[in-house]
Design a protein around this motif. Structure first.
Motif, PDB file in Angstrom:
ATOM      1  N   SER A  39       0.821  -1.163   0.012  1.00 38.04           N
ATOM      2  CA  SER A  39      -0.173   0.250   0.068  1.00 38.04           C
ATOM      3  C   SER A  39       0.961   1.275  -0.043  1.00 38.04           C
ATOM      4  N   LYS A  40       0.267   2.304  -0.580  1.00 37.93           N
ATOM      5  CA  LYS A  40       1.067   3.527  -0.499  1.00 37.93           C
ATOM      6  C   LYS A  40       0.960   4.222   0.629  1.00 37.93           C
ATOM      7  N   SER A  41       0.065   3.966   1.489  1.00 36.18           N
ATOM      8  CA  SER A  41      -0.255   4.861   2.630  1.00 36.18           C
ATOM      9  C   SER A  41       0.930   4.928   3.644  1.00 36.18           C
ATOM     10  N   ALA A  94      -2.482   9.269  -2.568  1.00 37.88           N
ATOM     11  CA  ALA A  94      -2.216   8.145  -3.348  1.00 37.88           C
ATOM     12  C   ALA A  94      -3.007   8.279  -4.674  1.00 37.88           C
ATOM     13  N   ALA A  95      -4.216   8.588  -4.933  1.00 43.22           N
ATOM     14  CA  ALA A  95      -4.891   8.816  -6.086  1.00 43.22           C
ATOM     15  C   ALA A  95      -4.048   9.713  -6.988  1.00 43.22           C
ATOM     16  N   GLU A  96      -3.677  10.783  -6.523  1.00 44.38           N
ATOM     17  CA  GLU A  96      -2.998  11.916  -7.463  1.00 44.38           C
ATOM     18  C   GLU A  96      -1.547  11.345  -7.795  1.00 44.38           C
ATOM     19  N   ILE A  97      -0.831  10.525  -6.907  1.00 41.42           N
ATOM     20  CA  ILE A  97       0.390   9.584  -7.362  1.00 41.42           C
ATOM     21  C   ILE A  97      -0.222   8.909  -8.756  1.00 41.42           C
ATOM     22  N   GLU A  98      -1.143   8.110  -8.608  1.00 39.63           N
ATOM     23  CA  GLU A  98      -1.637   7.111  -9.393  1.00 39.63           C
ATOM     24  C   GLU A  98      -1.957   8.040 -11.019  1.00 39.63           C
ATOM     25  N   TRP A  99      -2.837   9.119 -10.791  1.00 33.82           N
ATOM     26  CA  TRP A  99      -2.985   9.924 -12.122  1.00 33.82           C
ATOM     27  C   TRP A  99      -1.829  10.389 -12.433  1.00 33.82           C
ATOM     28  N   ASP A 152       5.851   0.834  -6.650  1.00 38.52           N
ATOM     29  CA  ASP A 152       4.436   0.632  -6.413  1.00 38.52           C
ATOM     30  C   ASP A 152       4.223   0.063  -7.849  1.00 38.52           C
ATOM     31  N   TRP A 153       2.594  -0.185  -7.996  1.00 39.00           N
ATOM     32  CA  TRP A 153       1.844  -0.713  -8.813  1.00 39.00           C
ATOM     33  C   TRP A 153       2.015  -0.198 -10.388  1.00 39.00           C
ATOM     34  N   GLU A 154       2.035   1.229 -10.477  1.00 40.48           N
ATOM     35  CA  GLU A 154       2.209   1.937 -11.407  1.00 40.48           C
ATOM     36  C   GLU A 154       3.690   1.783 -12.023  1.00 40.48           C
TER      37      GLU A 154
END
Length: 554
Positions: A113-115, A138-143, A188-190
Motif C-alpha cells: 500500500s502507498k499509505s 495516493a490517487a494523485e500519485i496514480e494519476w 508501486d503498482w504503477e
C-alpha cells in the motif's frame, strides 16, 4: 467445438465481430450487449479455424476477476492455453522474469500500500494528513503516472489543491515519497508498468522474446485505458497490427485516474485499415430502461436496442423533502420486494459518493435487512480480513503442500470461522460472513491457482474495492458498480452537487458525470427507481434536482 458451433451461439452483430480475425479490429459494445461473450467466442473461433495459436494470444483486462471470467468462458468453449491477464499481472510476470537476467538481482518488491510511505514522507516534511488526505495523495500519485505527466509539468497540469495542499507542496510530498521508495528498493503498482516499458525498450533480447511469445492481442474495456497502459501495449505490439479492442465511449468514467477514451475514439486513425463493428442489442435491461439510458448517452455514434420487446414498468423518479424520507421510501420498497420473494442479492442502491450511504445503511439496519457495501473499502479494512491476508501472504512465501482451499480454510478457522454460520445476527455473524467471503474468492480462482495467485488476487481486489458477493442488498458507488447488474436498482441522491458532483465545472467534466448516470441506469435489468431529496437536516444542506433528470423526463 467446431467453428460453426461457436458462431451459432451469437447474434448477427456478435457473429460479424467474431469473424473479424485478422488486422486491427475495434468492437464498440454498448452496455449489456454481450461484449465478453463476443470476444471469448472470437478467440475460440480463431483457435478453431487455425488462425490463432492459443499460447500466442494475450487477452488484457483491468481486474483479475475479469481475467478469470475470460479464462472460464474460454475453457467452456474448449479453449485452453490463452493468457488472460490484467495489464499489471502481465507486466509483473515479465519484470520478474527479465530483471534478474539483465541486472543480476531480483526484481524490486511491490509495496502492499502507498499509505505507509505517504505518511512517512509527510511526517518528514512536518505535514499532518488524515486518512482521507492520504487516500487523495495516493490517487494523485496514480494519476501522475497513469497520465504520463512529467514531475516538472505537474504544477501546470493540476491547478486545484489536493488534500488542502498547493500543487507545489504536493509535488514536494510526492518527490519525498518517491525518494523513500527508491531508497528501500521498492516499487508501486504503477512502477511495474513503467519499469517493464523501460526494460523492454532498452533490452532488444527481452523485447524479441515478448514479441515471439504474443502475436494476437485483445483488450477489454478499452475506453478506460490510460496513456501509461497504452504505451505498454504499443511496446508489446511493436510494428504489428493483430489487435482487437472492445469498449463503449458512453461508459468512460475514469478520466480522473488518467484513463482516456481518445484511444478508442481514434483507433481507426491510428491503425490503417481498421475494421469497426458495433454491438447495439442489449440483453440486460428492459425496453423502458434502455430508452432512459439512450437519453443520457453522450456519444451519438449509436443507440442501444432492446433484445426483448416485452412490456415492463417505466423507471420511476421520486422526489422527497429530506434524505431520511428518501431512505425510508427506498427501504420500504425493498421490504416489499423481499416479501414478494426477490432475493436481497438482486437489489442494489447506487449513489455518487460513499458519504451518501449512511442514511440508507441506517434505514436498512432499522429494518433488519442484511446489506453489503461496495466501493467503501470496508471489507478489506476489517481486522480479521487483514489478519487473514497477512497469513495468506506468509504461507504463500513459505510454501505449502495443501490446496488453496485447505490452506485458507485452516487460516480462517484459526481466526474464529466455523463451517456452520452463527444463527443470530450481530458482530459474530458479520465476522463469519467476512471470513467466509474469502472462500468465495477462492472458488472464483482457476483450478490451477496457488496461494501466490490468491495473494495477487486479494491485492487487486483491495485496490479496486472488489469485495466478495453474498446474499445481501448491495450498496455501492456508481463507479464501483460498473460491470455489474441487478434486477432491481435504486439510484439515489440524484441532485446537483452529487450528480453532477460539485467540483465538475468544465463541459468535459459534466459530460463524464452524465456518463456516470448512464452507467448507473444500465445496471438495472427489470426495475429502476431514481430518487432525490431537497435537504439533509443532519448535514445542513439543501439541494436542487440534477440537471440530468431533465434529459430523461422531457
Amino acid at each position: 467445438m467446431t467453428p460453426e458451433q461457436i458462431l451459432d451461439q451469437l447474434d448477427d452483430q456478435q457473429r460479424l465481430a467474431a469473424q473479424l480475425l485478422t488486422g486491427p479490429t475495434c468492437i464498440i459494445a454498448g452496455a449489456g450487449t454481450g461484449k465478453t461473450r463476443t470476444i471469448t467466442h472470437r478467440i475460440a473461433y480463431g483457435v478453431a479455424t487455425g488462425q490463432f495459436s492459443p499460447n500466442r494470444v494475450l487477452a488484457l483486462t483491468y481486474t483479475n476477476k475479469a481475467a478469470a471470467e475470460l479464462r472460464t468462458r474460454l475453457r467452456a468453449l474448449g479453449v485452453s492455453g490463452v493468457s488472460a491477464k490484467t495489464f499489471h499481472s502481465a507486466a509483473l510476470s515479465q519484470l520478474e522474469y527479465f530483471w534478474p537476467q539483465f541486472t543480476g538481482a531480483a526484481a524490486p518488491k511491490v509495496i502492499e500500500s502507498k499509505s505507509k510511505l505517504i505518511i512517512e514522507a509527510a511526517t518528514s516534511l512536518k505535514l499532518k494528513l488524515d486518512t482521507a488526505s492520504v487516500r487523495d495523495v495516493a490517487a494523485e500519485i496514480e494519476w501522475l503516472k497513469y497520465s504520463l505527466t512529467a514531475m516538472g509539468d505537474y504544477s501546470k497540469s493540476r491547478k486545484n489543491s489536493v488534500a488542502g495542499m498547493s500543487p507545489t507542496k504536493l509535488l514536494e510530498l510526492i518527490t519525498k515519497y518517491e525518494e523513500l521508495k527508491i531508497a528501500r528498493q521498492q516499487i508501486d503498482w504503477e512502477d511495474v508498468l513503467l519499469l517493464t516499458i523501460g526494460l523492454l525498450k532498452s533490452e532488444p533480447r527481452a523485447l524479441a522474446h515478448v514479441h515471439a511469445q504474443y502475436r494476437f492481442f485483445t483488450v477489454d474495456e478499452y475506453q478506460d485505458i490510460s496513456p501509461l497502459q497504452q504505451e505498454l501495449l504499443d511496446v508489446w505490439l511493436g510494428n504489428r497490427n493483430e489487435i482487437c479492442v472492445v469498449g463503449d465511449p458512453n461508459q468512460t468514467i475514469y478520466t480522473f485516474t488518467g484513463a482516456s477514451s481518445r484511444f478508442l475514439q481514434t483507433f481507426s486513425n491510428r491503425f490503417e485499415g481498421a475494421q469497426v463493428v458495433k454491438l447495439t442489442k442489449n440483453y440486460r435491461s428492459s425496453e423502458s430502461i434502455i430508452a432512459t439510458a439512450n437519453r443520457l448517452a453522450t456519444s451519438d455514434s449509436f443507440e442501444l436496442e432492446s433484445a426483448s420487446k416485452t412490456g415492463s414498468a417505466k423507471p420511476r423518479i421520486q422526489e422527497f423533502e429530506s434524505v431520511s424520507d428518501e431512505a425510508a421510501y427506498v427501504v420500504s420498497r425493498i421490504e416489499g420486494l423481499l416479501a414478494q420473494g426477490t432475493s436481497p442479492a438482486d437489489i442494489a442502491i447506487l449513489y455518487r459518493v460513499n458519504g451518501q450511504s449512511e442514511a440508507f445503511e441506517n434505514a436498512l439496519i432499522s429494518a433488519g435487512i442484511s446489506y453489503q457495501v461496495r466501493g467503501g473499502e470496508k471489507y478489506f479494512q476489517r481486522p480479521e480480513i487483514q489478519a487473514a491476508i497477512r497469513a495468506i501472504r506468509a504461507e504463500a512465501l513459505s510454501g505449502s503442500s495443501l490446496t488453496v482451499f485447505e490452506s485458507v480454510s485452516n487460516i480462517i478457522r484459526s481466526l474464529g470461522w466455523q463451517a456452520l454460520a452463527p444463527e443470530t445476527k450481530g458482530a459474530a455473524r458479520e465476522k463469519w460472513e467476512a471470513l467466509n467471503g474469502l472462500l468465495t474468492i477462492v472458488d472464483e480462482l482457476p483450478e490451477t491457482a496457488d496461494l501466490g495467485a490468491l495473494a495477487i488476487e486479494l491485492d487487486e481486489r483491495m485496490r479496486s474495492s472488489d469485495e466478495p458477493q453474498r446474499a445481501a442488498v448491495t450498496l455501492s458507488t456508481i463507479h464501483a458498480a460498473k460491470g455489474l447488474e441487478w434486477p432491481c436498482v435504486f439510484v439515489v441522491g440524484v441532485t446537483e452537487g452529487y450528480l453532477p458532483i460539485s467540483y465538475a465545472k468544465t463541459e468535459a467534466e459534466i459530460f463524464e458525470e452524465q456518463r456516470l448516470f448512464y452507467v448507473a441506469v444500465t445496471r438495472a435489468m427489470q426495475q429502476l427507481v431514481i430518487t432525490w431529496s431537497k435537504r439533509d437536516n443532519q448535514k445542513g444542506w439543501q439541494r436542487e434536482p440534477s440537471r440530468f433528470l431533465g434529459l430523461i423526463t422531457s
